[in-house]
Design an enzyme around this catalytic site. Structure first.
Site, mmCIF file in Angstrom:
data_model
loop_
_atom_site.group_PDB
_atom_site.id
_atom_site.type_symbol
_atom_site.label_atom_id
_atom_site.label_comp_id
_atom_site.label_asym_id
_atom_site.label_seq_id
_atom_site.Cartn_x
_atom_site.Cartn_y
_atom_site.Cartn_z
ATOM 1 C CD GLU A 99 -3.101 -0.782 0.148
ATOM 2 O OE1 GLU A 99 -2.891 0.068 -0.730
ATOM 3 O OE2 GLU A 99 -4.147 -1.447 0.198
HETATM 4 C C1 BLG Z 1 -10.370 0.164 -1.493
HETATM 5 C C2 BLG Z 1 -11.118 0.149 -0.149
HETATM 6 C C3 BLG Z 1 -12.380 -0.649 -0.258
HETATM 7 C C4 BLG Z 1 -13.219 -0.206 -1.435
HETATM 8 C C5 BLG Z 1 -12.351 -0.229 -2.685
HETATM 9 O O1 BLG Z 1 -11.224 0.605 -2.492
HETATM 10 O O2 BLG Z 1 -9.297 1.043 -1.390
HETATM 11 N N1 BLG Z 1 -10.256 -0.472 0.824
HETATM 12 C C6 BLG Z 1 -9.795 0.155 1.892
HETATM 13 O O3 BLG Z 1 -10.107 1.300 2.176
HETATM 14 C C7 BLG Z 1 -8.859 -0.590 2.765
HETATM 15 O O4 BLG Z 1 -13.122 -0.502 0.915
HETATM 16 O O5 BLG Z 1 -14.296 -1.090 -1.573
HETATM 17 S S1 BLG Z 1 -15.818 -0.629 -1.451
HETATM 18 O O6 BLG Z 1 -15.960 0.185 -0.270
HETATM 19 O O7 BLG Z 1 -16.583 -1.847 -1.359
HETATM 20 O O8 BLG Z 1 -16.088 0.126 -2.671
HETATM 21 C C8 BLG Z 1 -13.081 0.192 -3.936
HETATM 22 O O9 BLG Z 1 -13.516 1.503 -3.855
HETATM 23 C C9 BLG Z 1 -6.960 0.909 -1.406
HETATM 24 C C10 BLG Z 1 -8.207 0.714 -2.190
HETATM 25 C C11 BLG Z 1 -8.020 1.510 -3.411
HETATM 26 C C12 BLG Z 1 -6.562 1.460 -3.676
HETATM 27 N N2 BLG Z 1 -5.899 1.201 -2.399
HETATM 28 C C13 BLG Z 1 -6.572 -0.272 -0.577
HETATM 29 O O10 BLG Z 1 -6.090 -1.306 -1.382
HETATM 30 C C14 BLG Z 1 -5.983 2.728 -4.287
HETATM 31 O O11 BLG Z 1 -5.588 3.615 -3.614
HETATM 32 N N3 BLG Z 1 -5.924 2.750 -5.629
HETATM 33 C C15 BLG Z 1 -5.444 3.891 -6.377
HETATM 34 C C16 BLG Z 1 -4.024 3.679 -6.805
HETATM 35 S S2 BLG Z 1 -3.464 5.032 -7.723
HETATM 36 O O12 BLG Z 1 -3.425 6.194 -6.883
HETATM 37 O O13 BLG Z 1 -4.366 5.208 -8.832
HETATM 38 O O14 BLG Z 1 -2.170 4.681 -8.167
#
Ligand code: BLG
Length: 463
Positions: free
Chosen positions: A292
């Site tokens: 993360e």
């Molecule tokens: C996750 C949330 C989920 C959520 C999904 O996104 O975050 N998880 C956490 O907060 C731990 O709860 O599911 S939902 O509530 O059912 O919709 C979907 O929205 C976080 C993710 C998103 C990801 N990292 C943890 O893995 C992230 O930051 N992606 C973007 C990457 S970048 O900035 O584009 O490079």
């Protein structure tokens, strides 16, 4: 005289009669060690499959050094097979019989980043060099000394490959020689270690049996190795044990090593305490944290997700996290959320897949993961197997597919990488914290692995 008519049983018959295959190896991350699931290691896994094929139990014995290993193999009452990352050489061919090859490795000269880098054999002269006593690398240096008589080096039987790499990393010696697979596996522990150059051509690793072996066992081994080559078993083991550098790249591997030393110790106690509360392996939680944020508490993603465990605002609120940038709170919330999504999974999903599904849900959300499982069912794939569902996830970002799902568009490729990376970090963290190193891994202070000569790993006599 009854006995005179009874033929002496072959080695293979003896092994089958005894019901035990006795194997000698070395205690090192590339061969045999203990991890979260018990005994493991590339050689261990391969030789265990061989014992299973023969229908006998496996009994592992470990040698203190290579001379000891060859000595044990030669004893009439000793082990029948040596599986220890051995490469064949003329000198050794006089001592043992070698099997077909199973792994190609290249000997590499290793130096410390920032120090002068030799680029050819001549450059070894005048350096402080240490290699394993009785190793093929010692043979190589002996050969080189004929050409460069002023070349000096030390052979030690008190160390393992990881010790040599650490000594280079810490600057206690200038150079060492190790095989490419050993470096690929260990680069993630040693931030300063680099390849200076390859010393000579690639060579084959082989198993060895005693010189007097009647070929009954050797033939069986060769068939097994050929079969493992063909059916992909060997490739899978290579990816698992030596694939870190392929996946992370060399830069990623030594960057991870740096972060392991500099960043993880600050958060280790939080990972451990909240892992305990939620009954998760703390190393899995730490692996999520690395994926993360690379263990940085103040990061923010393009999408506004924040903190060490990258919680969305909604998740943070639901988990009772008031400040996402506080590493303790972030880890608490991440651990709680991981367990929540894991418990919500369908009961029919079994471990270890259950853990991989929970990770995917953590990243993409439970709803989208459910959509991918539905797509898998439609394609007659198994919705309870991660291998199948991960093929469907990327479809969630293509209109022709997501338009027919309940939760619609998702960046479905992301959880696939997310899970693969975390599994890789989890494996690495497991190696660093093997039970056999427990005495050396002080609380809150992770060390790179070393093989404790005084306190060898506990052996399971027969499984
Ligand atoms: C996750 C949330 C989920 C959520 C999904 O996104 O975050 N998880 C956490 O907060 C731990 O709860 O599911 S939902 O509530 O059912 O919709 C979907 O929205 C976080 C993710 C998103 C990801 N990292 C943890 O893995 C992230 O930051 N992606 C973007 C990457 S970048 O900035 O584009 O490079």
């Amino acid at each position: 005289m009854l006995g005179a008519c009874v033929e002496k049983p072959s080695t293979l018959e003896r092994v089958k009669e005894d019901g035990v295959l006795r194997v000698i190896t070395r205690n090192s991350p590339a061969t045999y060690f203990q991890d979260r699931n018990g005994e493991t290691g590339f050689e261990y896994e391969l030789v265990k499959r061989f014992a299973d094929d023969l229908g006998v139990k496996l009994q592992i014995e470990t040698a203190d050094n290579l001379d000891d290993l060859f000595g044990q193999l030669g004893k009439p009452s000793g082990p029948v097979l040596a599986a220890a990352g051995l490469v064949s050489s003329e000198r050794r061919a006089a001592q043992v019989k070698f099997s077909h090859p199973y792994l190609e490795v290249t000997p590499q000269v290793i130096y410390r980043n920032g120090r002068s880098r030799p680029t050819e054999a001549k450059g070894l002269v005048g350096k402080k060099i240490m290699v394993l006593k009785g190793s093929s690398h010692a043979d190589q240096l002996a050969e080189l000394k004929k050409k460069f008589p002023t070349l000096e080096y030390e052979e030690s039987d008190a160390v393992e490959v990881v010790d040599l790499l650490r000594m280079v990393d810490e600057g206690q010696i200038d150079l060492t020689l190790v095989d490419s697979n050993e470096l690929a596996m260990n680069q993630v522990y040693f931030p300063n270690v680099r390849v200076a150059f390859d010393l000579g051509d690639a060579r084959d690793q082989r198993w060895a049996v005693a010189p007097g072996e009647d070929n009954s066992l050797l033939n069986e081994i060769n068939e097994f190795i050929d079969k493992s080559q063909k059916n992909g078993t060997l490739q899978r083991l290579k990816d698992r044990y030596y694939g870190h550098v392929d996946v992370l790249g060399y830069v990623g591997a030594y960057t991870f090593a740096q972060h392991l030393q500099q960043r993880l110790p600050k958060y280790e106690k939080h990972f451990k305490s909240y892992a305990k509360v939620e009954q998760i392996d703390w190393r899995l939680l730490a692996a999520i944290g690395y994926q993360e944020s690379m263990w940085q508490p103040e990061v923010t993603s393009k999408t506004g997700v924040r903190g060490l465990m990258m919680l969305t605002q909604r998740t943070a609120q639901a988990m009772g996290v008031s400040n996402r940038l506080d590493p303790r709170q972030s880890i608490m919330g991440g651990a709680k959320y991981f367990m929540l999504v894991k418990e919500q999974l369908d009961d029919s999903i079994q471990e270890p897949d259950r853990t991989w599904f929970a990770l995917a849900a953590y990243n993409v959300g439970s709803g989208h993961l459910e959509d991918a499982r539905t797509l898998a069912k439609r394609e007659k794939l198994d919705p309870n197997k991660w291998l199948d569902v991960k093929k469907m996830l990327p479809r969630l970002s293509q209109k022709q597919w997501y338009s027919k799902t309940k939760y619609g568009y998702a960046r479905g490729g992301e959880p696939v990488h997310f899970v693969a990376n975390i599994r890789r970090y989890y494996d690495i963290l497991t190696w660093v914290t093997q039970p056999q190193l427990e005495g050396q891994v002080a609380e809150g202070n992770l060390h790179v692995p070393a093989v404790n000569k005084d306190k060898p790993a506990e052996q399971t006599p027969a499984m």
